[in-house]
Design an enzyme around this catalytic site. Structure first.
Site, PDB file in Angstrom:
ATOM      1  N   ASP A 206     -12.426  16.372 -12.965  1.00 36.87           N
ATOM      2  CA  ASP A 206     -13.354  15.347 -13.449  1.00 36.87           C
ATOM      3  C   ASP A 206     -13.540  15.550 -14.946  1.00 36.87           C
ATOM      4  O   ASP A 206     -12.918  16.448 -15.532  1.00 36.87           O
ATOM      5  CB  ASP A 206     -14.695  15.408 -12.687  1.00 36.87           C
ATOM      6  N   HIS A 277     -12.475   9.406 -15.491  1.00 35.94           N
ATOM      7  CA  HIS A 277     -12.952  10.766 -15.194  1.00 35.94           C
ATOM      8  C   HIS A 277     -11.930  11.810 -15.642  1.00 35.94           C
ATOM      9  O   HIS A 277     -11.630  12.757 -14.917  1.00 35.94           O
ATOM     10  CB  HIS A 277     -13.245  10.909 -13.696  1.00 35.94           C
ATOM     11  N   GLU A 344     -14.716   4.216 -11.477  1.00 41.60           N
ATOM     12  CA  GLU A 344     -15.467   4.211 -12.733  1.00 41.60           C
ATOM     13  C   GLU A 344     -14.606   4.408 -13.979  1.00 41.60           C
ATOM     14  O   GLU A 344     -14.964   5.173 -14.868  1.00 41.60           O
ATOM     15  CB  GLU A 344     -16.558   5.297 -12.677  1.00 41.60           C
TER      16      GLU A 344
HETATM   17  C1  ACM Z   1     -18.278   8.054  -7.272  1.00 42.13           C
HETATM   18  O1  ACM Z   1     -19.389   8.399  -6.847  1.00 42.13           O
HETATM   19  N1  ACM Z   1     -18.077   7.790  -8.547  1.00 42.13           N
HETATM   20  C2  ACM Z   1     -17.152   7.915  -6.370  1.00 42.13           C
END
Ligand code: ACM
Length: 545
Positions: A206, A277, A344
């Protein structure tokens, strides 16, 4: 007088005997069918005299799990035998047998089913699969008292027929926001095993840290596994603690964890996040970003849509890089499924990137969502070429779903419903029910993510949306609890957030829908919490009040 007393004692005995029927043992998850026996039929486990027989060497991990459990918690030594002996007493028989056998013939055709019979002469667990035998062992453990005393140690007499409702029973752990060492990850896997879960989603990468050794790209861990500090308090936070945080798993450690999980019939699904991410990757290899000349840092602030969190540039260099990474990951993990993230990904970077805009034109894509879809399609093709399937967060629906992808629905159930209608497998993990990083109580003792996900929400969650037809509902593969660790900094915190919501989750995933009852679960939970006290599990004590 004497005669009267003896009649009285006979009557008393009869009375006691009728009350001596054990109440149903408090099992979690609730099995499909359970008949309880008399206390006189309880099985006694005796030091060194009780043997564990296995019908097949594939059952050794289950036998060893039980032997180690009894040794660790009850200080008794049991022996393992592979020699069949129909007259043996004081034995725990673990038997893998044909689904057509007498004992299993009446059970539904579910490969994970088991039958458990506890009598005073023997315990017998039968299943068509080693996994089923292992689940029988987990149930047997719950028939033992949550205390090492008094001896003799007895398992309650029962006859149980059991099998899971869903084939995918998952739990996730984010080791990027905070790193957890191998010993704790193994403990976590044991917690999933206790609850008859069969998938561990290991969130390895991440913005805040890359946690798996990749031999071809050492900077992923020398640089990407470390951040110089973390924000203080709830996002956006008040200042930065300036404390260096990090760590990673070597490939040898990863193999060790995979084997540990496999011995517990848990498949580990690794997650390698892309195209968003990705700040830990970009700190190590800024040339893969949309602003290659600007230096970057492993992120220290939670949240993603900010001016620092760049994303992967969809260049050939990036695809080659990610394919190399995935090649090493797929060689390590036997899982047929690889999670590639997909959530995201802020589109502001591709909007500002001449290369990305040119690619959108060249490939005839509609917009940046089309570009995200192009990215995931390409990665899917590569993963499929190695015989594996991708799982992605529900954003992979945006711009068109990759043909074979499995969807993990987290922004509510909308994505899962859409995917099921497109005949794609779905794992339900909607944030308001399945995110255990949110608070369990209206007032929490420590910092948590900001929503409220009490035990009842988890327990009452129904993974199959009523809106689906029965044909569409078949695509709901199961559900999963997620544990994001921005505010979970150590193992005690993990246990506090996990328990007992994990118990509720196990019942959602395993028990028949018709058997689910929150009041009944709460009663059984009392016994489970005693077991946690006994095992040293640091659950939320507020439940014990
Ligand atoms: C997430 O909670 N961004 C998958």
């Amino acid at each position: 007088m004497r005669a009267f007393i003896s009649i009285l004692s006979v009557l008393l005995c009869l009375q006691l005997n009728s009350f001596a029927q054990y109440p149903a043992p408090a099992l979690i998850p609730q099995p499909v069918e359970m008949k309880t026996g008399k206390a006189t039929d309880n099985f006694t486990i005796a030091n060194q005299r009780t043997q564990v027989f296995i019908s097949d060497s594939s059952l050794r991990p289950s036998a060893e799990f039980f032997i180690n459990f009894v040794k660790k918690h009850y200080f008794l030594e049991l022996t393992l035998t592979t020699l069949a002996d129909a007259n043996r007493k004081n034995v725990i028989n673990l038997i893998q047998e044909s689904p057509a056998s007498m004992a299993l013939a009446k059970t539904p055709d579910n490969p994970e089913r088991y039958k458990l019979d506890v009598l005073n002469v023997a315990v017998t667990i039968r299943s068509p699969s080693p996994a089923g035998v292992f689940y029988g062992i987990q149930t047997l453990i719950q028939l033992l008292p949550p205390s090492a005393k008094p001896l003799p140690l007895q398992a309650k007499a029962v006859s149980i027929t059991d099998y899971p409702r869903f084939a995918y029973r998952g739990m996730h752990l984010d080791v990027s926001r905070h790193f957890f060492n191998v010993d704790f990850v193994k403990k976590y896997i044991d917690y999933l095993a206790m609850h008859k879960l069969n998938y561990f989603h290991w969130h390895l990468t991440d913005d805040h840290g890359w946690r798996i050794e990749i031999k071809k790209y050492p900077r992923l861990t020398t640089v990407g596994a470390w951040r110089d500090g973390s924000i203080i308090g709830l996002y956006p936070g008040k200042g930065n603690d300036g404390i260096r945080h990090g760590g990673y798993y070597t490939q040898a450690e990863v193999k060790e964890v995979i084997k540990y999980a496999a011995d517990r019939y848990i498949t580990i699904i690794p997650e390698i996040e892309m195209p968003g991410h990705s700040m830990a990757v970009l700190a190590a290899y800024p040339e893969l970003s949309t602003t290659p000349k600007l230096p970057k840092k492993v992120a220290e602030t939670w949240g993603i849509f900010n001016k620092f969190n760049n994303v992967l540039l969809p260049s050939e260099q990036t695809f080659n890089f990610m394919e190399d990474v995935l090649t090493e990951v797929m060689a390590l993990f036997p899982s047929p499924y690889i999670h590639i993230g997909g959530d995201e990904c802020s589109k502001i970077w591709w909007k500002q990137s001449a290369f990305s805009q040119q690619l959108i034109k060249e490939k005839g894509l509609k917009d940046e969502n089309g570009l995200q879809s192009y990215f995931i399609h390409r990665i899917e093709k590569f993963v499929n070429s190695k015989g594996k399937t991708i799982i992605g967060w529900d954003e992979i629906l945006d711009g068109g779903l990759a043909p074979n992808a499995i969807v993990m629905s987290w922004r509510g159930e909308k994505g899962g419903i859409a995917a099921a209608k497109q005949k794609h497998k779905v794992i339900m993990t909607p944030e308001n029910f399945m995110y255990f990083n949110h608070s369990q109580f209206l007032k929490e003792d420590s910092l948590t993510a900001s929503r409220y996900v009490p035990l009842a929400n988890v327990y009452n969650y129904e993974p199959v949306p009523a809106i689906l037809t029965s044909a569409e509902a078949k695509y709901i593969w199961g559900a999963q609890g997620n544990l994001w660790t921005e505010y979970i900094t150590n193992p005690a915190n993990v246990e506090y957030m996990l328990f007992p919501r994990l118990d509720a989750l196990s019942e959602v995933l395993w028990s028949p829908k018709s058997k689910r009852s929150f009041p009944d679960f709460q009663k059984r939970l009392k016994q489970q919490l005693r077991r946690y006290d006994f095992m040293g599990i640091r659950y939320s004590k507020k439940y014990a009040l």
